[in-house]
Motif scaffolding. Structure first.
Motif, mmCIF file in Angstrom:
data_model
loop_
_atom_site.group_PDB
_atom_site.id
_atom_site.type_symbol
_atom_site.label_atom_id
_atom_site.label_comp_id
_atom_site.label_asym_id
_atom_site.label_seq_id
_atom_site.Cartn_x
_atom_site.Cartn_y
_atom_site.Cartn_z
ATOM 1 N N ARG A 112 16.580 25.849 67.725
ATOM 2 C CA ARG A 112 16.893 25.640 66.382
ATOM 3 C C ARG A 112 16.159 26.508 65.591
ATOM 4 O O ARG A 112 15.312 25.817 64.786
ATOM 5 C CB ARG A 112 17.060 24.172 66.021
ATOM 6 C CG ARG A 112 17.844 23.324 66.922
ATOM 7 C CD ARG A 112 17.594 21.833 66.586
ATOM 8 N NE ARG A 112 18.377 20.853 67.326
ATOM 9 C CZ ARG A 112 18.206 20.349 68.449
ATOM 10 N NH1 ARG A 112 16.931 20.542 68.834
ATOM 11 N NH2 ARG A 112 18.754 19.426 69.086
ATOM 12 N N ARG A 113 16.012 27.632 65.666
ATOM 13 C CA ARG A 113 15.420 28.608 64.770
ATOM 14 C C ARG A 113 16.066 30.015 64.614
ATOM 15 O O ARG A 113 17.119 29.960 65.219
ATOM 16 C CB ARG A 113 14.071 28.869 65.318
ATOM 17 C CG ARG A 113 14.157 29.852 66.665
ATOM 18 C CD ARG A 113 12.736 30.114 67.204
ATOM 19 N NE ARG A 113 11.579 30.164 66.182
ATOM 20 C CZ ARG A 113 10.435 29.869 66.584
ATOM 21 N NH1 ARG A 113 9.930 29.765 67.946
ATOM 22 N NH2 ARG A 113 9.356 29.723 65.789
ATOM 23 N N GLN A 114 15.573 30.813 63.766
ATOM 24 C CA GLN A 114 16.245 32.062 63.375
ATOM 25 C C GLN A 114 16.278 32.972 64.686
ATOM 26 O O GLN A 114 15.030 32.922 65.216
ATOM 27 C CB GLN A 114 15.741 32.924 62.197
ATOM 28 C CG GLN A 114 16.238 33.944 61.784
ATOM 29 C CD GLN A 114 15.962 34.565 60.361
ATOM 30 O OE1 GLN A 114 15.003 33.808 59.645
ATOM 31 N NE2 GLN A 114 16.417 35.648 60.017
ATOM 32 N N LYS A 221 20.315 27.549 54.990
ATOM 33 C CA LYS A 221 19.692 27.631 56.221
ATOM 34 C C LYS A 221 20.707 28.250 57.276
ATOM 35 O O LYS A 221 20.477 28.970 58.072
ATOM 36 C CB LYS A 221 18.851 26.496 56.645
ATOM 37 C CG LYS A 221 17.957 26.626 58.039
ATOM 38 C CD LYS A 221 17.111 25.145 57.904
ATOM 39 C CE LYS A 221 16.351 25.202 59.375
ATOM 40 N NZ LYS A 221 15.709 24.065 59.397
ATOM 41 N N ASP A 222 21.457 27.319 57.590
ATOM 42 C CA ASP A 222 22.734 27.694 58.735
ATOM 43 C C ASP A 222 23.298 28.892 58.672
ATOM 44 O O ASP A 222 23.557 29.523 59.641
ATOM 45 C CB ASP A 222 23.724 26.741 58.631
ATOM 46 C CG ASP A 222 23.278 25.248 59.219
ATOM 47 O OD1 ASP A 222 22.344 24.964 59.852
ATOM 48 O OD2 ASP A 222 23.973 24.057 58.781
ATOM 49 N N TYR A 225 20.861 31.385 59.772
ATOM 50 C CA TYR A 225 20.555 31.305 61.403
ATOM 51 C C TYR A 225 21.848 31.815 62.155
ATOM 52 O O TYR A 225 21.718 32.456 63.069
ATOM 53 C CB TYR A 225 20.487 29.765 61.627
ATOM 54 C CG TYR A 225 19.183 29.423 61.624
ATOM 55 C CD1 TYR A 225 18.023 30.106 60.796
ATOM 56 C CD2 TYR A 225 18.519 27.889 62.031
ATOM 57 C CE1 TYR A 225 16.767 29.534 60.658
ATOM 58 C CE2 TYR A 225 17.444 27.751 61.662
ATOM 59 C CZ TYR A 225 16.547 28.376 60.833
ATOM 60 O OH TYR A 225 15.308 27.708 60.802
ATOM 61 N N SER A 228 21.785 35.531 62.257
ATOM 62 C CA SER A 228 20.947 36.317 63.060
ATOM 63 C C SER A 228 21.256 36.180 64.285
ATOM 64 O O SER A 228 20.409 36.773 65.165
ATOM 65 C CB SER A 228 19.479 35.225 62.635
ATOM 66 O OG SER A 228 19.468 34.273 63.360
ATOM 67 N N SER A 229 22.230 35.567 64.838
ATOM 68 C CA SER A 229 22.746 35.240 66.228
ATOM 69 C C SER A 229 23.438 36.656 66.581
ATOM 70 O O SER A 229 23.990 37.414 65.822
ATOM 71 C CB SER A 229 23.618 33.993 66.294
ATOM 72 O OG SER A 229 22.772 32.982 65.692
#
Length: 318
Positions: A112-114, A221-222, A225, A228-229
Motif C-alpha cells: 500500500r504505497r506509491q 492519495k488513492d 497511487y 503511479s501504477s
C-alpha cells in the motif's frame, strides 16, 4: 502423511479483508477442513460475507500449493451445510513443479504505497494472462486511459460513501493496530507499519483519524497511487455466490503469487466492488456484461513494506 502444521503455516499467510484472518482449520486423518470464523466477519464493509469467502479461497490456494509442493495431490470439496471446505490429501507420484509459487507465499504482500510507474514487460504480462484460473473466474487487465479515469472517479465516490459512514469508520478503526505493541499482541488487523504510516499510541491514532482522515484526502492519495501504477487488474466471476467467491480467492492468490515471483507488487482498491451501486457502474465501464467484478487491484513496482503479522497455527486449529 505430510506435516499438517507446516501446510497450515502456509495457508494462514493468505491475505484477508482488513487482515482479519477469518478462518479455522480442523485436521482429521488425511483431510484438512477449512471453516469460516464468523466472529471475524466485517458486517459493515462485507455484509454478504463475500470478501470473507474470497479470503478463505486465498488460504485454500496456499494450502493446495504447499501440499502439491510436498508431493501430495489435493482433492478439494465444498460442503456449505456446515460451511466447510475439505482438502483431502493423497500421495502423488512426485512433487509438483511449483517452486516459483510456493516460494512466493511468505514474501507476497499487499503493498500500500506509491509505485514507480514502470510498465510491466510484455513477457511478464503474457505469463500473468496465461495463468490458468478456477472455473467461472476470469481476469481483466485495464490499461486504457479512459477506463482508468472512470475507475478513479468510482474509487473517489466509494470513499465518499464509505468514509462518511460512521459504522464503516468504526469497523475500520477497530482493525487498525496503531503501534508495534498492538500488532504483536493481536497479530492481525492493519498495522501502521504495513500500511506505511508511523506508529502512535492508540488514542493519538484515533484522534488523527477522526480529525484528519476523510474522503477527500483519501481520494487524493488513492488517485496518486493509481496513476503511479503500471496497470489495473479486475477479477470477475460468472455468478455471485459462495462457490464463485472461493474460486475468485483461489484465482486471485494464484495471480498474486505469480506477480510476486515476477517482482510485481499489488494493492487492493476495492471500493467500486464493495458498494453495490458502484459495482453496477464498474460493470458498464468495463463492458463485462453479466460477469461480476469481485476484486479490483493495481499492479506495479515499489519497495516492499513491513509485512502484516499472522496468528500462529495453534490459534486457528479447532
Amino acid at each position: 502423511m505430510p506435516d499438517m502444521t507446516a501446510l497450515l503455516h502456509h495457508a494462514v499467510m493468505a491475505p484477508s479483508g482488513h487482515n482479519t484472518q477469518p478462518w479455522k482449520f480442523r485436521i482429521k486423518e488425511n483431510t484438512i477442513f477449512i471453516y469460516p470464523d464468523i466472529s471475524r466477519r466485517l458486517p459493515v464493509v462485507d455484509p454478504l460475507e463475500r470478501e470473507l469467502y474470497i479470503s478463505l479461497g486465498c488460504a485454500l490456494e496456499n494450502l493446495v500449493i504447499a501440499a502439491e509442493h510436498e508431493g501430495y495431490r489435493a482433492l478439494v470439496g465444498y460442503s456449505f451445510e456446515d460451511g466447510a471446505i475439505s482438502v483431502n490429501l493423497e500421495l502423488a507420484e512426485g512433487k509438483a513443479n511449483n517452486d516459483w509459487l510456493f516460494n512466493a507465499i511468505p514474501i507476497k504482500q499487499s503493498t500500500r504505497r506509491q509505485y514507480d510507474g514502470r510498465p510491466i514487460p510484455g513477457a511478464d504480462m503474457e505469463r500473468l494472462a496465461s495463468l490458468p484460473l478456477e472455473q467461472g473466474v476470469s481476469v481483466l487487465f485495464v490499461t486504457e486511459p479512459e477506463k482508468i479515469e472512470g475507475i478513479i472517479e468510482l474509487v473517489k465516490e466509494g470513499n465518499s460513501i464509505q468514509m462518511n459512514d460512521r459504522d464503516f469508520m468504526q469497523e475500520l478503526i477497530s482493525w487498525i493496530r496503531f503501534n508495534e505493541a498492538e500488532a504483536n499482541r493481536y497479530r492481525d488487523g492493519l498495522s501502521s507499519k504495513a500500511t506505511g504510516n508511523p506508529s502512535s499510541p492508540r488514542f493519538i491514532g484515533k484522534l488523527f483519524m477522526k480529525f484528519f482522515l476523510n474522503a477527500k484526502g483519501q481520494s487524493k492519495k488513492d488517485e496518486k497511487y493509481i496513476r503511479s501504477s503500471s496497470l489495473l487488474m479486475v477479477l470477475l466471476s460468472e455468478n455471485d455466490d459462495i462457490n464463485f467467491w472461493i474460486n475468485t480467492g483461489r484465482s486471485f492468490e494464484r495471480l498474486a503469487l505469480c506477480a510476486t515471483a515476477l517482482s510485481i507488487k499489488n494493492a487492493h482498491i476495492n471500493q467500486p466492488c464493495e458498494v453495490p451501486e458502484l459495482k453496477k457502474t464498474l460493470q458498464k465501464l468495463l463492458s463485462t456484461g453479466n460477469m461480476h467484478p469481485q476484486l479490483l487491484l493495481r499492479l506495479g513496482y515499489a519497495e516492499s513494506l513491513p509485512r502484516s503479522l499472522r496468528r500462529p497455527v495453534s490459534e486457528v486449529i479447532i
